[in-house]
Scaffold this motif. Structure first.
Motif, PDB file in Angstrom:
ATOM      1  N   ASP A  44       0.818  -1.209   0.000  1.00 58.95           N
ATOM      2  CA  ASP A  44       0.000   0.000   0.000  1.00 58.95           C
ATOM      3  C   ASP A  44       0.855   1.264   0.000  1.00 58.95           C
ATOM      4  N   ASP A  45       2.112   1.167  -0.457  1.00 57.27           N
ATOM      5  CA  ASP A  45       2.901   2.394  -0.492  1.00 57.27           C
ATOM      6  C   ASP A  45       2.531   3.197  -1.738  1.00 57.27           C
ATOM      7  N   ALA A  46       3.031   4.429  -1.800  1.00 57.68           N
ATOM      8  CA  ALA A  46       2.627   5.351  -2.867  1.00 57.68           C
ATOM      9  C   ALA A  46       3.060   4.846  -4.241  1.00 57.68           C
ATOM     10  N   THR A  47       4.231   4.197  -4.315  1.00 56.51           N
ATOM     11  CA  THR A  47       4.711   3.701  -5.603  1.00 56.51           C
ATOM     12  C   THR A  47       3.828   2.572  -6.120  1.00 56.51           C
ATOM     13  N   ALA A  48       3.455   1.631  -5.238  1.00 60.29           N
ATOM     14  CA  ALA A  48       2.593   0.523  -5.653  1.00 60.29           C
ATOM     15  C   ALA A  48       1.253   1.048  -6.166  1.00 60.29           C
ATOM     16  N   ARG A  49       0.726   2.075  -5.518  1.00 63.56           N
ATOM     17  CA  ARG A  49      -0.558   2.648  -5.975  1.00 63.56           C
ATOM     18  C   ARG A  49      -0.399   3.300  -7.344  1.00 63.56           C
ATOM     19  N   LEU A  50       0.728   3.997  -7.554  1.00 64.89           N
ATOM     20  CA  LEU A  50       0.964   4.637  -8.852  1.00 64.89           C
ATOM     21  C   LEU A  50       1.064   3.590  -9.960  1.00 64.89           C
ATOM     22  N   LEU A  51       1.767   2.496  -9.699  1.00 68.72           N
ATOM     23  CA  LEU A  51       1.898   1.451 -10.710  1.00 68.72           C
ATOM     24  C   LEU A  51       0.550   0.791 -11.005  1.00 68.72           C
ATOM     25  N   ALA A  52      -0.257   0.616  -9.962  1.00 68.61           N
ATOM     26  CA  ALA A  52      -1.579   0.022 -10.170  1.00 68.61           C
ATOM     27  C   ALA A  52      -2.461   0.947 -11.000  1.00 68.61           C
ATOM     28  N   GLU A  53      -2.366   2.246 -10.749  1.00 68.49           N
ATOM     29  CA  GLU A  53      -3.189   3.215 -11.487  1.00 68.49           C
ATOM     30  C   GLU A  53      -2.795   3.294 -12.950  1.00 68.49           C
ATOM     31  N   THR A  54      -1.478   3.228 -13.220  1.00 65.67           N
ATOM     32  CA  THR A  54      -0.999   3.408 -14.590  1.00 65.67           C
ATOM     33  C   THR A  54      -0.850   2.097 -15.346  1.00 65.67           C
ATOM     34  N   GLY A  55      -0.834   0.970 -14.644  1.00 60.82           N
ATOM     35  CA  GLY A  55      -0.714  -0.329 -15.303  1.00 60.82           C
ATOM     36  C   GLY A  55       0.636  -0.594 -15.922  1.00 60.82           C
ATOM     37  N   VAL A  56       1.699  -0.019 -15.354  1.00 63.17           N
ATOM     38  CA  VAL A  56       3.020  -0.186 -15.964  1.00 63.17           C
ATOM     39  C   VAL A  56       3.935  -1.102 -15.152  1.00 63.17           C
ATOM     40  N   GLY A  57       3.416  -1.735 -14.119  1.00 64.80           N
ATOM     41  CA  GLY A  57       4.290  -2.593 -13.346  1.00 64.80           C
ATOM     42  C   GLY A  57       3.542  -3.371 -12.285  1.00 64.80           C
ATOM     43  N   VAL A  58       4.308  -4.137 -11.507  1.00 59.27           N
ATOM     44  CA  VAL A  58       3.724  -4.977 -10.474  1.00 59.27           C
ATOM     45  C   VAL A  58       4.488  -4.774  -9.170  1.00 59.27           C
ATOM     46  N   PHE A  59       3.814  -5.079  -8.090  1.00 62.55           N
ATOM     47  CA  PHE A  59       4.416  -5.027  -6.758  1.00 62.55           C
ATOM     48  C   PHE A  59       4.759  -6.440  -6.308  1.00 62.55           C
ATOM     49  N   GLU A  60       5.879  -6.551  -5.592  1.00 64.25           N
ATOM     50  CA  GLU A  60       6.194  -7.800  -4.918  1.00 64.25           C
ATOM     51  C   GLU A  60       6.806  -7.485  -3.556  1.00 64.25           C
ATOM     52  N   THR A  61       6.443  -8.290  -2.573  1.00 59.24           N
ATOM     53  CA  THR A  61       6.919  -8.043  -1.219  1.00 59.24           C
ATOM     54  C   THR A  61       8.416  -8.289  -1.107  1.00 59.24           C
ATOM     55  N   ASP A  62       9.038  -7.625  -0.173  1.00 60.07           N
ATOM     56  CA  ASP A  62      10.486  -7.706   0.045  1.00 60.07           C
ATOM     57  C   ASP A  62      10.823  -8.993   0.787  1.00 60.07           C
ATOM     58  N   ASP A  63      10.555 -10.112   0.118  1.00 59.39           N
ATOM     59  CA  ASP A  63      10.772 -11.433   0.705  1.00 59.39           C
ATOM     60  C   ASP A  63      11.422 -12.326  -0.350  1.00 59.39           C
ATOM     61  N   PRO A  64      12.555 -12.956  -0.030  1.00 63.13           N
ATOM     62  CA  PRO A  64      13.256 -13.754  -1.048  1.00 63.13           C
ATOM     63  C   PRO A  64      12.398 -14.838  -1.688  1.00 63.13           C
ATOM     64  N   GLY A  65      11.568 -15.538  -0.898  1.00 60.62           N
ATOM     65  CA  GLY A  65      10.733 -16.600  -1.456  1.00 60.62           C
ATOM     66  C   GLY A  65       9.702 -16.065  -2.429  1.00 60.62           C
ATOM     67  N   ALA A  66       9.011 -15.008  -2.025  1.00 64.19           N
ATOM     68  CA  ALA A  66       7.998 -14.419  -2.902  1.00 64.19           C
ATOM     69  C   ALA A  66       8.629 -13.835  -4.158  1.00 64.19           C
ATOM     70  N   LEU A  67       9.785 -13.218  -4.006  1.00 70.18           N
ATOM     71  CA  LEU A  67      10.466 -12.650  -5.171  1.00 70.18           C
ATOM     72  C   LEU A  67      10.936 -13.744  -6.122  1.00 70.18           C
ATOM     73  N   SER A  68      11.440 -14.832  -5.570  1.00 71.99           N
ATOM     74  CA  SER A  68      11.890 -15.934  -6.418  1.00 71.99           C
ATOM     75  C   SER A  68      10.731 -16.509  -7.230  1.00 71.99           C
ATOM     76  N   ALA A  69       9.570 -16.650  -6.595  1.00 74.27           N
ATOM     77  CA  ALA A  69       8.390 -17.153  -7.313  1.00 74.27           C
ATOM     78  C   ALA A  69       7.976 -16.179  -8.413  1.00 74.27           C
ATOM     79  N   ARG A  70       8.039 -14.880  -8.114  1.00 75.63           N
ATOM     80  CA  ARG A  70       7.685 -13.868  -9.118  1.00 75.63           C
ATOM     81  C   ARG A  70       8.658 -13.922 -10.290  1.00 75.63           C
ATOM     82  N   LEU A  71       9.961 -14.025 -10.003  1.00 75.79           N
ATOM     83  CA  LEU A  71      10.958 -14.074 -11.068  1.00 75.79           C
ATOM     84  C   LEU A  71      10.799 -15.333 -11.917  1.00 75.79           C
ATOM     85  N   ALA A  72      10.517 -16.465 -11.274  1.00 74.44           N
ATOM     86  CA  ALA A  72      10.313 -17.709 -12.026  1.00 74.44           C
ATOM     87  C   ALA A  72       9.144 -17.571 -12.993  1.00 74.44           C
ATOM     88  N   ALA A  73       8.076 -16.906 -12.551  1.00 77.56           N
ATOM     89  CA  ALA A  73       6.920 -16.692 -13.429  1.00 77.56           C
ATOM     90  C   ALA A  73       7.281 -15.780 -14.593  1.00 77.56           C
TER      91      ALA A  73
END
Length: 471
Positions: free
Chosen positions: A402-431
């Motif tokens: 819910d930080d300001a950057t994540a909201r901006l990306l959601a509004e503009t549709g130019v990116g995605v948010f991922e939590t600062d967690d190695p496991g979650a990031l690894s899953a996101r990168l694999a996808a």
């Protein structure tokens, strides 16, 4: 209109604040405004590639003070020697090397070197460590002992000069400001913060009856303000809110802070975020010799690192995920990043300190741009706005969704948010790796009106509308 900008950071300095005003000055001049800039005569650093300032803009350089003046003189002599060496003829042919790597032999210390090592301590040891691990100058500026000593002197000066050692230009800046106010009286004076000493020059112009727009990167009293200066910074911020005709800020959160602290009317607050250059088009030679592998997911981070902007979780995720390479262009690489690049060169690549234009060109060729959140969830890193113009999806890494950057990306549709967690990031990168292999890597979708508000051309037009008093 005739505009006078007071900016300590202005090209050839490549700082974010310098880039901000290089773009805004360029656009104001192209709109037909007569623009003057009061700036110190300081040396730039880095690889250049900054926005070209129109010839109609008059930059008035002043003596930056004894310490900065000495460093500038040294830099100019060094540049003159380099220019003389280049004009003397071509150097002998050498074997090709990695363009991002400069080979530097491990220094052998004589007795003077050993004394220097004992005096300078940790900074010198850190540079030696980076050279030993990577065999090149990992830190953009590649400071020698004179540079390291100069940095220590500036830190000492900052103990008693507000807000820091850059305040030493004030006597010469004030004298030249008075001359300009007489010789080319502006319709409006604009001050660029940081550093905060420009604000005092704006107050001086205001006391002489000139309209004043105060541009703030962050509030003057910020979380990183040293304890010894917090009271003075708060008082300066209060007086700015009382005296400036317009206060421009880079985020709505900053406007809310100034309103809560000092009652600044929102009607006197102008939102001017950082931006991207809609005019940018890479020249053929700016595509450079840094190659991306079509068989790998190429991540790119361009920017600085701070104690509040960490890369640990992403590093762990990159090393744990097949088919990913992290590319980093920065002036000073954190120790853990240097170590990872040495131990896993196929997964982590340091590109050094690229010119601004080369960085922009490289952003447009990458698969995914990486943005690391600040600790403060209301802040949007200025680099994020630069990324918006690349047309490449952005991976924003933060502790909260819910930080300001994540909201901006959601509004503009130019990116995605991922939590600062190695496991979650690894899953996101694999996808993302699988998506690239299947040819369905998402593109940054820029619908009409979604991003135009964030280009420098629109931001300058918004500023232009506030140069004159409202009817």
């Amino acid at each position: 209109m005739r505009v006078l900008l007071i900016a300590y950071d202005f090209p050839p300095v490549p700082s974010p604040q310098s880039l901000r005003w290089a773009y805004l000055v360029r656009e104001l001049a192209l709109m037909g405004h007569e623009v003057h800039v009061l700036a110190p005569d300081v040396a730039g650093y880095g690889a250049g590639g900054l926005p070209e300032i129109p010839g109609s803009v008059q930059v008035h350089r002043v003596y930056p003070g004894p310490m900065a003046g000495l460093l500038t003189s040294r830099a100019q002599r060094r540049q003159a020697r380099c220019a003389g060496a280049e004009s003397s003829g071509p150097a002998p042919a050498q074997a090709p090397a990695d363009p991002a790597v400069e080979s530097v032999p491990e220094p052998v210390l004589n007795w003077k070197g050993k004394v220097r090592h004992a005096v300078l301590g940790a900074p010198y040891q850190a540079i030696r460590l980076a050279r030993r691990l990577l065999g090149f100058r990992a830190f953009g500026r590649g400071l020698n002992w004179k540079g390291e000593l100069a940095e220590r002197i500036k830190r000492f000066m900052s103990l008693w000069m507000f807000p820091d050692s850059r305040a030493e230009w004030m006597p010469w800046a004030r004298r030249r400001l008075d001359q300009l106010l007489e010789q080319v009286p502006p319709d409006v004076v604009i001050t660029s913060h940081e550093p905060a000493n420009s604000i005092e020059l704006g107050m001086h112009a205001k006391s002489r009856g000139f309209r004043w727009i105060a541009d703030l990167g962050d509030p003057v009293l910020a979380p990183y303000t040293p304890e010894r200066w917090r009271r003075r910074a708060g008082d300066l911020e209060r007086r700015l809110c009382e005296q400036a005709d317009i206060v421009s800020v880079t985020s709505r959160a900053a406007a809310d802070i100034l309103h809560a602290r000092h009652g600044l009317p929102l009607g006197r607050c102008l939102l001017l975020t950082q931006g991207f250059d809609a005019r940018f088009s890479a020249a053929p030679d700016e595509h450079g010799d840094i190659c991306f592998d079509p068989q790998r997911l190429e991540l790119l981070y361009t920017g600085s690192f701070y104690s509040f902007r960490r890369i640990d979780a992403l590093l762990h995720a990159v090393l744990a995920t097949e088919g990913v390479r992290l590319n980093v262009a920065t002036i000073v690489a954190p120790a853990e990043l240097v170590r990872a690049a040495h131990e896993h060169p196929e997964r982590v690549r340091l590109l050094g300190f690229l010119s601004h234009r080369r960085a922009l060109a490289l952003q447009r060729r990458s698969d995914v741009l990486v943005n690391l959140a600040n600790d403060d969830p209301v802040q949007v890193p200025g680099k994020l706005y630069e990324y918006l113009g690349a047309g490449v999806p952005i991976l924003h890494i933060s502790a909260t969704a819910d930080d300001a950057t994540a909201r901006l990306l959601a509004e503009t549709g130019v990116g995605v948010f991922e939590t600062d967690d190695p496991g979650a990031l690894s899953a996101r990168l694999a996808a993302l790796v699988q998506a690239k292999r299947e040819g369905r890597l998402p593109c940054a979708q820029r619908g009409p009106g979604q991003l135009s508000d964030y280009c420098w051309q629109s931001l300058a037009a918004r500023l232009s509308a506030h140069l004159a008093p409202a009817d």
